[in-house]
Design an enzyme around this catalytic site. Structure first.
Site, short mmCIF file in Angstrom:
data_model
loop_
_atom_site.label_atom_id
_atom_site.label_comp_id
_atom_site.label_asym_id
_atom_site.label_seq_id
_atom_site.Cartn_x
_atom_site.Cartn_y
_atom_site.Cartn_z
N CYS A 164 0.87 -1.17 0.00
CA CYS A 164 0.00 0.00 0.00
C CYS A 164 0.91 1.22 0.00
CB CYS A 164 -0.91 0.01 1.22
SG CYS A 164 -1.92 1.51 1.36
N GLU A 214 -4.49 1.08 -5.51
CA GLU A 214 -3.58 0.10 -6.08
C GLU A 214 -3.62 0.27 -7.59
OE1 GLU A 214 -1.43 -1.44 -4.62
OE2 GLU A 214 -2.09 -1.90 -2.58
#
Length: 223
Positions: free
Chosen positions: A2, A104
């Site tokens: 992340c 993402e």
């Protein structure tokens, strides 16, 4: 991993969801990047929970150079209790890193594109995290944190193989508890939320960390 997320919840929603008294009003952020300050819920000295802003990128206590934190933005749930950089914080300094959603990047027919992932019920995500307090030789104190990641949920795996550990309310209590047994904390990491995630493609300007605005989370047609 992340590497970018957003947080734009108002104080009353934060207070209700995490049982906080008078949390600060935070400026909405739509493109939070490593080394920036991020909202963290952790136990305070009185045994209650409070919200603080910590640097994203954990600096271990033993570090000689704080720049090591620039690389330590994520820790793997599978090894976080064993790695020298994280094991002391895992035992004593666990926290929740608050997010409205995270980004993402995945392949599409038109090339790689960012996707914004949030909870379907639009509640705040509580990422499993660790925090640390580092002191320089000049007595400068920096409090920093790291996001713990795990295997991606089934509906996200086609975009990216990893995701933050999103803790459910009952496991958040276990995770934050002082003196919690290591096996209970590891079980909390394994039971992270894997369902109820909303995924939408968004525009590419989020690639640049200097861009920050609500337009970054608006859905676009996937093509």
């Amino acid at each position: 991993m992340c590497g970018r997320f957003a947080f734009f919840a108002p104080p009353d929603v934060i207070a209700t969801q995490f049982g906080l008294t008078d949390p600060p009003s935070l400026e909405p952020r739509y493109n939070i990047s490593p080394t920036q300050l991020v909202p963290v819920v952790r136990k305070d000295q009185d045994g209650g929970s409070g919200l603080d802003l910590l640097r994203w990128g954990l600096i271990p206590r033993w570090a000689k150079d704080p720049s090591i934190g620039n690389r330590m933005i994520n820790a793997r749930a599978e090894t976080v209790s064993e790695k020298p950089a994280f094991r002391e914080a895992f035992a004593r300094r666990r926290c929740l890193i608050l997010a409205s959603g995270f980004y993402e990047w995945g392949e599409t027919p038109s090339g790689k594109r960012p996707f914004f992932i949030s909870r379907s019920d639009e509640e705040i995500m509580g990422f499993a995290g660790l925090w640390e307090s580092w002191r320089s030789e000049a007595n400068q104190v920096v409090e920093s944190c790291v996001i713990i990641t795990t295997n991606a949920a089934p509906n996200l795996a086609g975009i990216h193989e990893r995701m933050p550990v999103v803790l459910a309310p009952d496991t958040q209590t276990v995770w934050l508890a002082d003196g919690a047994a290591p096996e209970n904390c590891l079980a909390a990491l394994r039971s992270g939320v894997a369902e109820g995630l909303a995924i939408r493609p968004v525009e590419r300007p989020v690639n640049n960390p200097s861009n920050d605005g609500i337009e970054l989370i608006r859905p676009v047609a996937s093509h």
